[in-house]
Design a protein around this motif. Sequence first.
Motif: not given
Length: 566
Positions: A375-394
């Motif tokens: 899923a992280t790889e897909l997010i990066s393909k969709a928008n390379p600028l968006v933050e995929t690291n989600d530890k701080d959002y849990v």
Amino acid sequence: MQHIDWIILAGTLVFIVTYGVYKTRGSKNVQDYIRGGNEARWWTVGLSVMATQASAITFLSTPGQAFHDGMGFVQFYFGLPIAMIIICMVFIPIYYRLEVYTAYEYLESRFDLKTRTLTAFLFLVQRGLAAGITIFAPAIILSAVLGWNLTTLNIIIGILVTIYTVSGGTKAVNVTQKQQMAVIFFGMVVALILIIQYLPEEITFTKALEIAGASGKLDILDFSFDLENRYTFWSGMIGGTFLALSYFGTDQSQVQRYLSGKSVRQSQLGLIFNGLLKVPMQFFILLVGVMVFVFYQFNYSPLNFNPAATNAVANSELSSEYEQLQSELELIQDQKQQKTLQYANAGNFREGDRDTFKNELIQLNESEIQVRQEATELISKANPLVETNDKDYVFIHFILNNLPRGLIGLLLAVILSAAMSSTASELNALASTTMIDLYKRNVGEKSQEHYVRMSKLFTMIWGLIAIAVASIADLFDNLIQLVNIIGSLFYGNVLGIFLLAFFISYVKSNATFIAALITQAIIFVLYFQDVMPYLWLNLAGCLLVIAIAILLQSFLPKHSPKVIKE
């Protein structure tokens, strides 16, 4: 968020700011503004020291760290009690005897002006960056809640915390931090109680711990000497001790907290209080994160906890692939819920079934990790600028989607109160260091009113700098790690300078100054070449500057220019 949440959130923050301004108005001299008139009792000193370190990052990132990696992060704090004892025995008596306003004043009397200026500069650089990160952390929260622009939120939060810091100086910071810590402790206890209540009826707290343990989340102690592992018992006891010595002993944001104590004894008791309470507090916060992990063994969680990341891929041509991954994740979570219940109730099955269920859980966890990586790889393909690291959002995702009305506002107030307390201390210390070590030392004698005005001006300037840093900040790997990495790049070097000053009298100013410059360059190389985990940089920096200074001193003249003491 409902109206009651907004009322609780806004009411808490407005009360803290108003109370801080009201209680500390009218500082007329530097003693009052920078050292708070030396009126603080030991409990005020202890809570202020703790609140300075426990920023919003602590309550935002630490549960997410535990959710992903378990309780092992608590080893980071193992060296702190040792550091508190050393600081109480060595640092505090020296600072009080010399009646300094900042830690770096002492270095001029021991070495010279350039050494004092260098260490003050190193502090201003690392703490200025850290202040920006402590503003950025809560901005993430409100961005997720309100959908507002991060830069706008950075500006709002930065201005809010600057108001009472400018108004009352050190006393305002000390006064408000007691209220902030009360809100923080109450809110986190409530959160843990609710998480446990949300678990299935047959899952007791003891069984919840067993479930967490089966997934490796309760692996606290690691006695290996593996440098690839950031958090081990040895990195915490050795690297953590040196980091804590540097932070609490030489970082003005902390030194200023206990220099406001009513006496040496009050300051020492305050630090001992912090040393005794800090490790249990961090253990508790990590435990909250582990319980959030257990909660999501029985409830669906998103592929990525960052709403912006989810929206980025949902609005792209990759949305169908992402939805397929979400379906795979839900299937895995259904299986995990079944196996988790079986594992928790393994006493009702045949002997040996418990190990079978545990192994199946581990395999399902690995499958879940793999799906999330895809899923992280897909997010990066969709928008390379968006933050995929989600530890701080849990943790914030759990708060917003599961807590009842009113408590959402309370937990947001907890995190924002922590941000305000830590940022206020940092701005206060940055302004004091700028005024005492750079401005006052080079401009000369002026009136007390002039110095107070300049302190307030420098506070506002550093507030603007912190806002600017927050506006260009990145999540990096994890916010709490980012702040500690920034500190580790500088702290070891600065600590080594102070240890040279305290204990190795034959090393003079020129050797120390040159050694500090060489050491700082080496530490940057070690970090960017990824030679060792960042905690060990504190030990490396400290030993390097001492060794290089001793070596240089053997080649330099034995005498040193006479230093003029103020």
